[in-house]
Write an enzyme that holds these catalytic residues in place. Structure first.
Site, PDB file in Angstrom:
ATOM      1  N   LYS A  13       0.819  -1.223   0.000  1.00 48.26           N
ATOM      2  CA  LYS A  13       0.000   0.000   0.000  1.00 48.26           C
ATOM      3  C   LYS A  13       0.847   1.265   0.000  1.00 48.26           C
ATOM      4  CE  LYS A  13      -2.257  -0.717   3.844  1.00 48.26           C
ATOM      5  NZ  LYS A  13      -1.715  -2.023   4.254  1.00 48.26           N
ATOM      6  N   ARG A  88      -9.713   1.483   9.070  1.00 51.45           N
ATOM      7  CA  ARG A  88      -9.295   0.112   9.391  1.00 51.45           C
ATOM      8  C   ARG A  88     -10.316  -0.599  10.254  1.00 51.45           C
ATOM      9  NH1 ARG A  88      -3.221   1.160   9.025  1.00 51.45           N
ATOM     10  NH2 ARG A  88      -2.224  -0.846   9.160  1.00 51.45           N
ATOM     11  N   ARG A 127      11.287  -6.394   4.473  1.00 53.26           N
ATOM     12  CA  ARG A 127      11.227  -4.983   4.889  1.00 53.26           C
ATOM     13  C   ARG A 127      11.912  -4.800   6.245  1.00 53.26           C
ATOM     14  NH1 ARG A 127       5.399  -2.226   5.310  1.00 53.26           N
ATOM     15  NH2 ARG A 127       5.401  -2.999   7.420  1.00 53.26           N
ATOM     16  N   ARG A 133      11.693  -1.014  10.687  1.00 51.65           N
ATOM     17  CA  ARG A 133      10.492  -0.606  11.424  1.00 51.65           C
ATOM     18  C   ARG A 133      10.357  -1.426  12.692  1.00 51.65           C
ATOM     19  NH1 ARG A 133       5.054   0.311   7.925  1.00 51.65           N
ATOM     20  NH2 ARG A 133       4.172  -0.676   9.784  1.00 51.65           N
ATOM     21  N   ARG A 144      -0.260  -8.417  13.546  1.00 51.08           N
ATOM     22  CA  ARG A 144      -0.855  -7.419  12.636  1.00 51.08           C
ATOM     23  C   ARG A 144      -1.712  -8.087  11.567  1.00 51.08           C
ATOM     24  NH1 ARG A 144       4.334  -5.041  11.039  1.00 51.08           N
ATOM     25  NH2 ARG A 144       3.244  -4.001   9.361  1.00 51.08           N
TER      26      ARG A 144
HETATM   27  P1  AMP Z   1       0.831   0.986   8.774  1.00 58.49           P
HETATM   28  O1  AMP Z   1       2.026   1.791   8.461  1.00 58.49           O
HETATM   29  O2  AMP Z   1      -0.371   1.397   7.967  1.00 58.49           O
HETATM   30  O3  AMP Z   1       1.094  -0.500   8.706  1.00 58.49           O
HETATM   31  O4  AMP Z   1       0.441   1.300  10.294  1.00 58.49           O
HETATM   32  C1  AMP Z   1       1.331   1.007  11.350  1.00 58.49           C
HETATM   33  C2  AMP Z   1       0.580   0.961  12.676  1.00 58.49           C
HETATM   34  O5  AMP Z   1      -0.032   2.248  12.932  1.00 58.49           O
HETATM   35  C3  AMP Z   1      -0.571  -0.022  12.734  1.00 58.49           C
HETATM   36  O6  AMP Z   1      -0.140  -1.346  13.019  1.00 58.49           O
HETATM   37  C4  AMP Z   1      -1.406   0.577  13.853  1.00 58.49           C
HETATM   38  O7  AMP Z   1      -0.830   0.337  15.119  1.00 58.49           O
HETATM   39  C5  AMP Z   1      -1.280   2.064  13.575  1.00 58.49           C
HETATM   40  N1  AMP Z   1      -2.354   2.533  12.660  1.00 58.49           N
HETATM   41  C6  AMP Z   1      -2.201   3.009  11.392  1.00 58.49           C
HETATM   42  N2  AMP Z   1      -3.391   3.335  10.865  1.00 58.49           N
HETATM   43  C7  AMP Z   1      -4.321   3.053  11.811  1.00 58.49           C
HETATM   44  C8  AMP Z   1      -5.732   3.146  11.855  1.00 58.49           C
HETATM   45  N3  AMP Z   1      -6.446   3.587  10.810  1.00 58.49           N
HETATM   46  N4  AMP Z   1      -6.364   2.767  13.001  1.00 58.49           N
HETATM   47  C9  AMP Z   1      -5.659   2.327  14.060  1.00 58.49           C
HETATM   48  N5  AMP Z   1      -4.334   2.178  14.075  1.00 58.49           N
HETATM   49  C10 AMP Z   1      -3.650   2.544  12.966  1.00 58.49           C
END
Ligand code: AMP
Length: 191
Positions: A13, A88, A127, A133, A144
């Site tokens: 994404k 989400r 990654r 990360r 996740r």
């Molecule tokens: P991502 O980079 O999109 O994988 O997001 C990394 C982390 O940020 C996720 O595992 C969540 O802990 C938090 N996060 C990102 N977007 C959301 C969301 N829309 N709702 C809740 N937590 C989020």
């Protein structure tokens, strides 16, 4: 153009969001990136979010929703935006509906990247080696994926029922996936 890019962790994404947003001349808004920027700056939002992110859990909706509401109210998002990583949860879907409705616009399309689960884990482990990360450890990757299946995958049906869903094969090279996304979205934006 107001669009959402969905897909499980590791679907690509973030990589594709930038290309698609540039293509349509709109900002790519990644909630994960905003959280990570806050974590690295040590803001109160970052301190709060980090507890959840490090465990692979979702940050509480009220924190996330108000962050998105503020971001899409910024002038660069007036012509449209691409959301990466939001909504989400079903509750976030309703919040986003209200946010967009308040501006007199509508959501145009939801693109979901499909990638098989073996490939997802491989990509995330790769990654972990390159990006460093904090949430790319094996346990957290697994958590996740579970949280995605429980809380986010059901959103695909919600948007399908609304006639907004476009499914795009996310397997293969980055450029191939970008090509498929552009083709699907261009067709959609012209219809
Ligand atoms: P991502 O980079 O999109 O994988 O997001 C990394 C982390 O940020 C996720 O595992 C969540 O802990 C938090 N996060 C990102 N977007 C959301 C969301 N829309 N709702 C809740 N937590 C989020």
């Amino acid at each position: 153009m107001r669009l959402i890019l969905m897909g499980p962790p590791g679907a690509g994404k973030g990589t594709q969001a930038t290309f698609v947003a540039d293509h349509f001349g709109i900002p790519a808004i990644s909630t994960g990136d905003i959280f990570r920027a806050n974590v690295s700056q040590g803001t109160p939002l970052g301190v709060e979010a980090k507890r959840y992110m490090d465990a692979g859990e979702y940050v509480p909706d009220e924190v996330t929703n108000s962050m998105v509401r503020n971001r899409i109210a910024e002038p660069d998002a007036e012509p449209g935006f691409l959301l990466d990583g939001y909504p989400r949860t079903v509750a976030q879907v309703h919040e986003l509906d209200a946010m967009i409705e308040a501006t007199g616009h509508r959501l145009d399309v939801v693109a979901v990247l499909t990638v098989n689960s073996e490939e997802l884990v491989q990509r995330l482990l790769q990654r972990a080696l390159t990006d460093g990360r904090a949430d790319d450890t094996e346990d957290v990757i697994r958590r996740r994926q579970e949280v995605y299946l429980e809380q986010t995958a059901p959103l695909i049906d919600v948007y399908r029922e609304r006639g907004l869903l476009v499914e795009v094969d996310g397997m293969g090279e980055v450029g191939e996936v970008t090509g498929r996304l552009f083709a699907a979205l261009d067709q959609r934006s012209q219809s």
